[in-house]
Motif scaffolding. Structure first.
Motif, mmCIF file in Angstrom:
data_model
loop_
_atom_site.group_PDB
_atom_site.id
_atom_site.type_symbol
_atom_site.label_atom_id
_atom_site.label_comp_id
_atom_site.label_asym_id
_atom_site.label_seq_id
_atom_site.Cartn_x
_atom_site.Cartn_y
_atom_site.Cartn_z
ATOM 1 N N MET A 1 4.721 6.004 14.329
ATOM 2 C CA MET A 1 4.945 4.592 14.093
ATOM 3 C C MET A 1 3.647 3.847 14.356
ATOM 4 O O MET A 1 3.349 3.458 15.461
ATOM 5 N N SER A 2 2.840 3.683 13.370
ATOM 6 C CA SER A 2 1.571 2.989 13.533
ATOM 7 C C SER A 2 1.651 1.647 12.835
ATOM 8 O O SER A 2 2.073 1.560 11.688
ATOM 9 N N ASN A 3 1.240 0.608 13.545
ATOM 10 C CA ASN A 3 1.288 -0.741 12.990
ATOM 11 C C ASN A 3 -0.035 -1.407 13.340
ATOM 12 O O ASN A 3 -0.424 -1.423 14.486
ATOM 13 N N ASN A 4 -0.731 -1.949 12.362
ATOM 14 C CA ASN A 4 -2.023 -2.567 12.611
ATOM 15 C C ASN A 4 -1.910 -3.967 13.194
ATOM 16 O O ASN A 4 -2.899 -4.579 13.521
ATOM 17 N N ASN A 5 -0.706 -4.503 13.308
ATOM 18 C CA ASN A 5 -0.517 -5.828 13.877
ATOM 19 C C ASN A 5 -0.486 -5.714 15.391
ATOM 20 O O ASN A 5 0.470 -5.222 15.964
ATOM 21 N N ASP A 50 -7.447 3.115 15.670
ATOM 22 C CA ASP A 50 -6.356 4.079 15.535
ATOM 23 C C ASP A 50 -5.859 4.633 16.867
ATOM 24 O O ASP A 50 -4.670 4.872 17.026
ATOM 25 N N ASP A 51 -6.768 4.841 17.824
ATOM 26 C CA ASP A 51 -6.344 5.532 19.044
ATOM 27 C C ASP A 51 -6.326 4.684 20.312
ATOM 28 O O ASP A 51 -5.971 5.187 21.379
ATOM 29 N N ARG A 138 -2.154 8.965 11.432
ATOM 30 C CA ARG A 138 -2.606 10.299 11.006
ATOM 31 C C ARG A 138 -2.218 10.510 9.551
ATOM 32 O O ARG A 138 -1.315 9.877 9.029
ATOM 33 N N LYS A 139 -2.904 11.430 8.919
ATOM 34 C CA LYS A 139 -2.633 11.767 7.528
ATOM 35 C C LYS A 139 -1.750 13.003 7.509
ATOM 36 O O LYS A 139 -1.984 13.958 8.224
ATOM 37 N N ILE A 140 -0.740 12.960 6.686
ATOM 38 C CA ILE A 140 0.181 14.092 6.540
ATOM 39 C C ILE A 140 -0.193 14.831 5.264
ATOM 40 O O ILE A 140 -0.238 14.242 4.174
#
Length: 144
Positions: A1-5, A50-51, A138-140
Motif C-alpha cells: 500500500m504505497s501512497n505518495n500523499n 519510496d523508503d 515496488r515493481k511486480i
C-alpha cells in the motif's frame, strides 16, 4: 500500500491545547498568570521518498539536550525547551521571543517505529521515519 500523499502517512495532530494556529505567532501560554511560558508550534518541512519520510523541524535556541521526542499510540510528540540566558551571562537586550516548542504528528502503521532516528543540527531537528518493507513501492514482475 504505497501512497505518495504524505498527509495519509503522517498527519499533523492537535497538541491538545488551544494554540493559535493563525498568524505568525502560532503560540499559546502555559502556567500560572504570574509565570506564563510561551509555547510555539514549530515550523516543519516534510519530505518523502519510496523508503522513508523525513521531517525538518525548526527550533532555534534549543540544544540537543533539551529536545524530547515521545511516541505513544502512534502519535509522535516533539518538545523543545529554550534556555533563556546562558549560564554566567545577564540578558541586557533581546529582540527575539523566548519560547518553548511543541508539536505532535499522528503516524500511520507504514512507519517502522523501531528504526526512527533524530539529530539536532543548528537549531533544526531532523527526524527520519523509515517505512516498513510492505509499505515501500515496488515493481511486480509479470510472468508468462
Amino acid at each position: 500500500m504505497s501512497n505518495n500523499n504524505f498527509e495519509t502517512k503522517v498527519n499533523v495532530a492537535s497538541n491538545g491545547n488551544n494554540a493559535n494556529r493563525g498568524g505568525n505567532d502560532r503560540c499559546h501560554c502555559e502556567g500560572k498568570n504570574t509565570e506564563r511560558k510561551r509555547v510555539v508550534i514549530p515550523r516543519a518541512d516534510i519530505y518523502q521518498c519510496d523508503d522513508q519520510v523525513f521531517l525538518e523541524v525548526d527550533m532555534p535556541g534549543v540544544s540537543k539536550e533539551n529536545v524530547d521526542i515521545q511516541l505513544e499510540n502512534n502519535v509522535m510528540t516533539i518538545t523543545g525547551k529554550v534556555t533563556p540566558t546562558p549560564e554566567g551571562w545577564t540578558l541586557v537586550h533581546s529582540e527575539s521571543a523566548l519560547c518553548d516548542y511543541k508539536r505532535s504528528y499522528e503516524l500511520s502503521t507504514d512507519v517502522d517505529f523501531e528504526h526512527i532516528t533524530a539529530k539536532m543540527e543548528a537549531g533544526v531537528l531532523k527526524i527520519t521515519l523509515p517505512k516498513v518493507q510492505a509499505a515501500k513501492a515496488r515493481k511486480i514482475a509479470v510472468c508468462a
